[in-house]
Design an enzyme around this catalytic site. Sequence first.
Site, short mmCIF file in Angstrom:
data_model
loop_
_atom_site.label_atom_id
_atom_site.label_comp_id
_atom_site.label_asym_id
_atom_site.label_seq_id
_atom_site.Cartn_x
_atom_site.Cartn_y
_atom_site.Cartn_z
N ARG A 189 0.82 -1.22 0.00
CA ARG A 189 0.00 0.00 0.00
C ARG A 189 0.84 1.26 0.00
O ARG A 189 0.37 2.32 -0.40
CB ARG A 189 -0.96 -0.01 1.18
CG ARG A 189 -2.09 -0.99 0.89
CD ARG A 189 -3.05 -1.13 2.01
NE ARG A 189 -4.20 -1.83 1.50
CZ ARG A 189 -5.40 -1.28 1.34
NH1 ARG A 189 -5.60 -0.04 1.65
NH2 ARG A 189 -6.39 -2.00 0.87
N ASP A 244 -14.65 9.55 9.91
CA ASP A 244 -13.62 8.58 9.51
C ASP A 244 -12.26 9.27 9.62
O ASP A 244 -12.19 10.50 9.62
CB ASP A 244 -13.86 8.10 8.06
CG ASP A 244 -13.17 6.78 7.79
OD1 ASP A 244 -13.84 5.72 7.88
OD2 ASP A 244 -11.94 6.77 7.50
C1 LIG Z 1 -13.94 -1.50 6.75
S1 LIG Z 1 -14.41 0.20 6.89
C2 LIG Z 1 -15.98 0.03 7.70
C3 LIG Z 1 -17.00 0.99 7.15
C4 LIG Z 1 -18.41 0.83 7.72
N1 LIG Z 1 -18.44 1.07 9.14
C5 LIG Z 1 -18.96 -0.54 7.44
O1 LIG Z 1 -19.07 -1.36 8.35
O2 LIG Z 1 -19.28 -0.82 6.29
C6 LIG Z 1 -13.32 0.71 8.20
C7 LIG Z 1 -13.11 2.22 8.24
O3 LIG Z 1 -12.46 2.55 9.46
C8 LIG Z 1 -11.63 3.67 9.23
N2 LIG Z 1 -10.64 3.76 10.31
C9 LIG Z 1 -9.58 2.95 10.56
N3 LIG Z 1 -8.92 3.37 11.64
C10 LIG Z 1 -9.58 4.45 12.12
C11 LIG Z 1 -9.38 5.33 13.21
N4 LIG Z 1 -8.35 5.18 14.06
N5 LIG Z 1 -10.24 6.35 13.39
C12 LIG Z 1 -11.29 6.52 12.54
N6 LIG Z 1 -11.53 5.74 11.47
C13 LIG Z 1 -10.68 4.71 11.26
C14 LIG Z 1 -11.04 3.40 7.85
O4 LIG Z 1 -10.56 4.58 7.24
C15 LIG Z 1 -12.21 2.75 7.12
O5 LIG Z 1 -12.91 3.68 6.33
#
Ligand SMILES: C[S@@+](CC[C@H](N)C(=O)[O-])C[C@H]1O[C@@H](n2cnc3c(N)ncnc32)[C@H](O)[C@@H]1O
Length: 283
Positions: free
Chosen positions: A40, A151
């Site tokens: 990545r 996010d």
């Molecule tokens: C797999 S997606 C899940 C999206 C949605 N909640 C769903 O279940 O479909 C995980 C998201 O968590 C965000 N993320 C990861 N670490 C994070 C953090 N420390 N604070 C906020 N967002 C975070 C990522 O950028 C990503 O968009």
Amino acid sequence: MPTTKRLTLSDAQFETLRKVVYDRSGIHFQDSKKYVLESRLSRRLEELEFDDYDQYLMFLTSGPYQTDEFQEMFNRITINETSFFRNEPQLDVFEQRILPEILEKRKSSKTLRLWSAACSSGEEPYTLAMILHRSLGIRLADWKIEILGTDISEKVLNIANGGRYPHYAVKSTNPMVLSRYFKQEGREYILDPEIMSMVHFEKLNLKDTYAARRFGTFDVIFCRNVMIYFDDQMKTNCVKMFHKQLADDGTLMIGHSESLRNLDVKFTQLNIPQGFAYQKSDA
Ligand SMILES: C[S@@+](CC[C@H](N)C(=O)[O-])C[C@H]1O[C@@H](n2cnc3c(N)ncnc32)[C@H](O)[C@@H]1O
């Protein structure tokens, strides 16, 4: 023909980089995920014309550009997989059990606040907006509804604010819902402006538990499919933050492959199959 050198991440560099990532975001890259970080970030190193990861680590952790580079890095290393109506059985529980109860409890104030924490490109909070829109019908005008999506990644929040989605995003969306709330333009699905107006997006790193306080108290918090990337300490801190940000009768809904078991937090699981729903407890 010029050949591009694929930069490799040594074990020592991986150790340093994953600590830096963890300290800033709580995202824990297990040993087996070294290749994920490498693949990545390799393009980013090429863009910056760095020769190795030591230079990148230096750039990331010192100097005037570090804040911007952390953002750039989070845009690239986060897994943003999502879709509208993801895990529909759980959303049915929300629509048929949790939402009616909370609407009843709030019938005099007529205010409702929902938070989709780690909302990726907006599909989850927009799904909640559609559920509220169809549940309340014409009564929606009498209510003050606030839905917040947050996010860590600016890249996905820009997509969320644009409201234009590829077919993949609507793959689990029922055709009637699709035709009611989307307009198809070529290969894109354009979300209804009324649904878009119900949701507000902000950048928030869940590691910054104090930063979330400015958003106030919520009736329901969805935090799905992000805690799988956190270790127990980070999960505990997050869930404690949700405890503070929830109304006393509020509900926390987590992903179907996640659990609060073994965490030292004050939540009790609701006995609703497919719910993955928790209520605050004092015990
Ligand atoms: C797999 S997606 C899940 C999206 C949605 N909640 C769903 O279940 O479909 C995980 C998201 O968590 C965000 N993320 C990861 N670490 C994070 C953090 N420390 N604070 C906020 N967002 C975070 C990522 O950028 C990503 O968009």
